[in-house]
Design a protein around this motif. Sequence first.
Motif, PDB file in Angstrom:
ATOM      1  N   ALA A  88      39.051  18.952  32.246  1.00 26.14           N
ATOM      2  CA  ALA A  88      38.864  17.510  32.500  1.00 26.14           C
ATOM      3  C   ALA A  88      38.902  17.180  33.982  1.00 26.14           C
ATOM      4  CB  ALA A  88      39.935  16.710  31.753  1.00 26.14           C
ATOM      5  N   ASP A  89      39.543  18.025  34.784  1.00 20.04           N
ATOM      6  CA  ASP A  89      39.683  17.719  36.210  1.00 20.04           C
ATOM      7  C   ASP A  89      38.365  17.795  36.969  1.00 20.04           C
ATOM      8  OD1 ASP A  89      40.225  20.632  35.557  1.00 20.04           O
ATOM      9  OD2 ASP A  89      39.946  20.777  37.730  1.00 20.04           O
ATOM     10  N   VAL A  90      37.357  18.453  36.404  1.00 18.88           N
ATOM     11  CA  VAL A  90      36.092  18.600  37.138  1.00 18.88           C
ATOM     12  C   VAL A  90      35.201  17.367  36.998  1.00 18.88           C
ATOM     13  CG1 VAL A  90      36.167  21.095  36.772  1.00 18.88           C
ATOM     14  CG2 VAL A  90      34.818  19.689  35.234  1.00 18.88           C
ATOM     15  N   LEU A  91      35.509  16.503  36.041  1.00 20.70           N
ATOM     16  CA  LEU A  91      34.674  15.331  35.809  1.00 20.70           C
ATOM     17  C   LEU A  91      35.347  14.091  36.401  1.00 20.70           C
ATOM     18  CD1 LEU A  91      33.536  15.986  32.129  1.00 20.70           C
ATOM     19  CD2 LEU A  91      32.336  16.522  34.252  1.00 20.70           C
ATOM     20  N   ARG A  92      34.961  13.773  37.601  1.00 14.97           N
ATOM     21  CA  ARG A  92      35.494  12.602  38.284  1.00 14.97           C
ATOM     22  C   ARG A  92      34.355  11.714  38.777  1.00 14.97           C
ATOM     23  NH1 ARG A  92      40.186  15.307  42.144  1.00 14.97           N
ATOM     24  NH2 ARG A  92      41.488  16.140  40.446  1.00 14.97           N
TER      25      ARG A  92
END
Length: 244
Positions: A88-92
């Motif tokens: 989830a951290d890659v989708l910002r």
Amino acid sequence: MRSLSRTVRRDVALVCAADAIVGMSFGAICVSGGLDWWVPVLMSLAVFAGGAQFAAVGVVLGGGGAVAAVVAGLVLNARLLPFGFAIADVLRGPWWQRLAGAHLLTDEGVAFVLQQEDPKARRSVYWLCGIALFTVWNVSVVAGAVAGQAIGDTGALGLDAMFPAVLLALVLPSLKDGTTRNAAVCGAVVAVAAAPFLPAGLPVLLSLLGLLPVARTLLRKETREEPRRETPAKTLEENNEKVS
């Protein structure tokens, strides 16, 4: 993208080459099976999930209905939900950027991201792999659909074996786990037994019953291994003994 090593870029290129072959096979089989050329093309743009596309089209070409095909694709794609939590951290960024990134989520992309520790490298490899695979897959599906109109009988080239081959490749890594293997065997037995009596597509959905005995076993195991809760009186007595 500069944060990625040459090895990672090479591996992404190799994965794209392999997916191109599968994408061409998918397009060719769909068209030769009787579907209009735009069906696999539109599905690849809107769904972009090779395994789910193979499963859904396999049900349709086998004589199953649209509902069974959609459910089969959804069941197979359910594995992507925990994958999304893991990376989830890659989708910002703004909502439209996150939505586009979620559409590019694939098994290969997740595998590349999990190999990276640096946050910048994780984001770079995700977008590189996602955009590259999306482009290659859709172009190859169009090429396969065009070729399928000329080939006619894809079975003569062995392309009809791509459906079960791709699905088998997806599940093989998971079969190393004993519990998963037992569930798969139970589901396969149910599906094979039901195949002569039910319309195409329903035996595959019925195979989900194979999860029931495994689920019962897991629940019993967890109950057996759950540590007994100590009563407050017992805990107080033990603390007093330690103090003394």
